[in-house]
Write a protein that holds these residues in place. Structure first.
Motif, PDB file in Angstrom:
ATOM      1  N   ASN A 114      16.748  46.058 -31.501  1.00  0.00           N
ATOM      2  CA  ASN A 114      17.201  46.553 -30.202  1.00  0.00           C
ATOM      3  C   ASN A 114      16.641  45.706 -29.062  1.00  0.00           C
ATOM      4  OD1 ASN A 114      18.634  48.590 -31.456  1.00  0.00           O
ATOM      5  ND2 ASN A 114      17.027  50.100 -31.186  1.00  0.00           N
ATOM      6  N   ALA A 115      15.399  45.252 -29.195  1.00  0.00           N
ATOM      7  CA  ALA A 115      14.799  44.400 -28.156  1.00  0.00           C
ATOM      8  C   ALA A 115      15.587  43.099 -28.013  1.00  0.00           C
ATOM      9  CB  ALA A 115      13.335  44.120 -28.485  1.00  0.00           C
ATOM     10  N   ARG A 116      16.028  42.525 -29.131  1.00  0.00           N
ATOM     11  CA  ARG A 116      16.846  41.308 -29.068  1.00  0.00           C
ATOM     12  C   ARG A 116      18.151  41.567 -28.317  1.00  0.00           C
ATOM     13  NH1 ARG A 116      14.603  40.430 -34.080  1.00  0.00           N
ATOM     14  NH2 ARG A 116      16.281  41.435 -35.229  1.00  0.00           N
ATOM     15  N   VAL A 117      18.752  42.704 -28.564  1.00  0.00           N
ATOM     16  CA  VAL A 117      19.995  43.052 -27.875  1.00  0.00           C
ATOM     17  C   VAL A 117      19.730  43.231 -26.383  1.00  0.00           C
ATOM     18  CG1 VAL A 117      21.771  44.836 -27.628  1.00  0.00           C
ATOM     19  CG2 VAL A 117      21.091  44.060 -29.904  1.00  0.00           C
ATOM     20  N   LEU A 118      18.680  43.957 -26.034  1.00  0.00           N
ATOM     21  CA  LEU A 118      18.353  44.171 -24.615  1.00  0.00           C
ATOM     22  C   LEU A 118      18.103  42.860 -23.890  1.00  0.00           C
ATOM     23  CD1 LEU A 118      15.945  47.236 -24.901  1.00  0.00           C
ATOM     24  CD2 LEU A 118      18.253  47.242 -23.913  1.00  0.00           C
ATOM     25  N   ALA A 119      17.523  41.881 -24.579  1.00  0.00           N
ATOM     26  CA  ALA A 119      17.154  40.609 -23.957  1.00  0.00           C
ATOM     27  C   ALA A 119      18.238  39.535 -24.069  1.00  0.00           C
ATOM     28  CB  ALA A 119      15.856  40.097 -24.584  1.00  0.00           C
ATOM     29  N   ASP A 120      19.382  39.867 -24.617  1.00  0.00           N
ATOM     30  CA  ASP A 120      20.453  38.885 -24.794  1.00  0.00           C
ATOM     31  C   ASP A 120      21.000  38.442 -23.437  1.00  0.00           C
ATOM     32  OD1 ASP A 120      22.708  37.407 -25.386  1.00  0.00           O
ATOM     33  OD2 ASP A 120      23.649  38.945 -26.628  1.00  0.00           O
ATOM     34  N   GLY A 121      20.748  37.198 -23.087  1.00  0.00           N
ATOM     35  CA  GLY A 121      21.157  36.659 -21.795  1.00  0.00           C
ATOM     36  C   GLY A 121      22.653  36.538 -21.601  1.00  0.00           C
ATOM     37  N   SER A 122      23.438  36.641 -22.669  1.00  0.00           N
ATOM     38  CA  SER A 122      24.893  36.559 -22.516  1.00  0.00           C
ATOM     39  C   SER A 122      25.493  37.876 -22.016  1.00  0.00           C
ATOM     40  CB  SER A 122      25.555  36.143 -23.825  1.00  0.00           C
ATOM     41  OG  SER A 122      25.490  37.181 -24.782  1.00  0.00           O
ATOM     42  N   MET A 123      24.705  38.922 -22.023  1.00  0.00           N
ATOM     43  CA  MET A 123      25.174  40.221 -21.516  1.00  0.00           C
ATOM     44  C   MET A 123      24.973  40.267 -20.004  1.00  0.00           C
ATOM     45  SD  MET A 123      26.149  41.721 -24.237  1.00  0.00           S
ATOM     46  CE  MET A 123      25.837  41.754 -25.992  1.00  0.00           C
ATOM     47  N   GLY A 124      25.970  40.767 -19.287  1.00  0.00           N
ATOM     48  CA  GLY A 124      25.858  40.831 -17.835  1.00  0.00           C
ATOM     49  C   GLY A 124      26.180  42.186 -17.240  1.00  0.00           C
ATOM     50  N   ARG A 125      26.814  43.046 -18.049  1.00  0.00           N
ATOM     51  CA  ARG A 125      27.205  44.366 -17.543  1.00  0.00           C
ATOM     52  C   ARG A 125      26.675  45.447 -18.479  1.00  0.00           C
ATOM     53  NH1 ARG A 125      32.737  45.172 -17.934  1.00  0.00           N
ATOM     54  NH2 ARG A 125      32.829  43.592 -19.552  1.00  0.00           N
ATOM     55  N   ALA A 126      26.403  46.626 -17.886  1.00  0.00           N
ATOM     56  CA  ALA A 126      25.863  47.726 -18.680  1.00  0.00           C
ATOM     57  C   ALA A 126      26.481  49.045 -18.246  1.00  0.00           C
ATOM     58  CB  ALA A 126      24.342  47.807 -18.514  1.00  0.00           C
ATOM     59  N   GLY A 127      26.572  49.946 -19.192  1.00  0.00           N
ATOM     60  CA  GLY A 127      26.971  51.325 -18.927  1.00  0.00           C
ATOM     61  C   GLY A 127      26.031  52.245 -19.685  1.00  0.00           C
ATOM     62  N   LEU A 128      25.622  53.319 -19.037  1.00  0.00           N
ATOM     63  CA  LEU A 128      24.627  54.216 -19.615  1.00  0.00           C
ATOM     64  C   LEU A 128      25.135  55.646 -19.534  1.00  0.00           C
ATOM     65  CD1 LEU A 128      21.726  54.388 -20.760  1.00  0.00           C
ATOM     66  CD2 LEU A 128      20.921  54.515 -18.407  1.00  0.00           C
ATOM     67  N   GLY A 129      24.992  56.373 -20.627  1.00  0.00           N
ATOM     68  CA  GLY A 129      25.387  57.776 -20.656  1.00  0.00           C
ATOM     69  C   GLY A 129      24.358  58.608 -21.400  1.00  0.00           C
ATOM     70  N   VAL A 130      24.249  59.865 -20.995  1.00  0.00           N
ATOM     71  CA  VAL A 130      23.338  60.802 -21.651  1.00  0.00           C
ATOM     72  C   VAL A 130      24.006  62.168 -21.670  1.00  0.00           C
ATOM     73  CG1 VAL A 130      22.079  61.329 -19.506  1.00  0.00           C
ATOM     74  CG2 VAL A 130      20.987  61.746 -21.720  1.00  0.00           C
ATOM     75  N   ALA A 131      23.828  62.888 -22.772  1.00  0.00           N
ATOM     76  CA  ALA A 131      24.384  64.232 -22.887  1.00  0.00           C
ATOM     77  C   ALA A 131      23.353  65.145 -23.536  1.00  0.00           C
ATOM     78  CB  ALA A 131      25.665  64.211 -23.710  1.00  0.00           C
ATOM     79  N   TYR A 132      23.390  66.399 -23.129  1.00  0.00           N
ATOM     80  CA  TYR A 132      22.477  67.400 -23.653  1.00  0.00           C
ATOM     81  C   TYR A 132      23.284  68.522 -24.297  1.00  0.00           C
ATOM     82  CZ  TYR A 132      19.233  71.354 -23.635  1.00  0.00           C
ATOM     83  OH  TYR A 132      18.474  72.431 -23.996  1.00  0.00           O
ATOM     84  N   ASP A 133      22.885  68.883 -25.506  1.00  0.00           N
ATOM     85  CA  ASP A 133      23.473  70.025 -26.204  1.00  0.00           C
ATOM     86  C   ASP A 133      22.330  70.786 -26.867  1.00  0.00           C
ATOM     87  OD1 ASP A 133      24.669  71.883 -27.872  1.00  0.00           O
ATOM     88  OD2 ASP A 133      26.185  70.502 -28.612  1.00  0.00           O
ATOM     89  N   PRO A 134      21.956  71.939 -26.304  1.00  0.00           N
ATOM     90  CA  PRO A 134      20.809  72.680 -26.837  1.00  0.00           C
ATOM     91  C   PRO A 134      21.032  73.195 -28.252  1.00  0.00           C
ATOM     92  CG  PRO A 134      21.986  74.025 -25.251  1.00  0.00           C
ATOM     93  CD  PRO A 134      22.601  72.651 -25.196  1.00  0.00           C
ATOM     94  N   ASN A 135      22.272  73.241 -28.699  1.00  0.00           N
ATOM     95  CA  ASN A 135      22.574  73.750 -30.035  1.00  0.00           C
ATOM     96  C   ASN A 135      22.715  72.650 -31.071  1.00  0.00           C
ATOM     97  OD1 ASN A 135      22.715  76.471 -29.103  1.00  0.00           O
ATOM     98  ND2 ASN A 135      24.692  75.948 -28.191  1.00  0.00           N
ATOM     99  N   SER A 136      22.420  71.421 -30.688  1.00  0.00           N
ATOM    100  CA  SER A 136      22.566  70.292 -31.605  1.00  0.00           C
ATOM    101  C   SER A 136      21.232  69.966 -32.276  1.00  0.00           C
ATOM    102  CB  SER A 136      23.070  69.066 -30.836  1.00  0.00           C
ATOM    103  OG  SER A 136      22.082  68.644 -29.921  1.00  0.00           O
ATOM    104  N   GLY A 137      21.291  69.050 -33.207  1.00  0.00           N
ATOM    105  CA  GLY A 137      20.095  68.677 -33.957  1.00  0.00           C
ATOM    106  C   GLY A 137      19.029  67.974 -33.132  1.00  0.00           C
TER     107      GLY A 137
END
Length: 163
Positions: free
Chosen positions: A129-152
């Protein structure tokens, strides 16, 4: 739980990853007494209905890591954010980690961490994952988070990266 799906292999960047990990550890408090510390948006808990993610602070800490690795900054992309949010919601509902969608080059997924600081630490401390985060060819990002209290795992995270 931290997973990596469908990321292209990258050359070894062990030295940069170690430097970034050390710098990241310093930014998470701990060393000494003067101020600093972690931004409140990074430790805001997402395990409550209506919680709001500070995406600017979240992308900012990823960009600090990237800078220490010699990579340029990511810019937030509204379309990738919307896709990441939809995928996070579906992940929370189904419990099945999503695949990399069209429009993204790679996806990082995580579940069970209550805030972004914990999530980022999990990604940063995984060599793949660190290699992916540091990949200089990436220039755009999208981030999402969801909460479900009944999930694992409760809280589900998606980071999409694209050129």
């Amino acid at each position: 739980m931290t997973l990596l799906s469908r990321a292209r292999p990258f050359g070894p960047i062990l030295a940069a990853t170690l430097v970034a990990a050390l710098l990241g550890a310093c930014s998470f408090g701990g060393g000494g007494g003067g101020g600093g510390g972690i931004a409140p948006g990074l430790v805001a808990r997402m395990d409550a209905p209506g919680a709001s993610l500070d995406k600017n602070a979240s992308i900012g800490i990823i960009n600090q890591f990237r800078a220490a690795s010699g990579a340029g900054a990511l810019r937030s992309d509204a379309a990738l954010d919307a896709t990441a949010q939809a995928l996070a919601s579906e992940y929370a509902r189904s419990g099945n980690a999503p695949k990399t969608p069209n429009g993204a080059r790679t996806i990082l997924v995580s579940a069970g961490y209550a805030n972004f600081a914990e999530t980022f630490s999990g990604w940063r401390n995984s060599p793949e994952n660190a290699r992916v985060l540091a990949d200089g060819s990436m220039g755009r990002a999208g981030l999402g988070v969801a909460y479900d209290p009944n999930s694992g795992y409760g809280v589900y995270w998606i980071l999409l990266l694209a050129n």
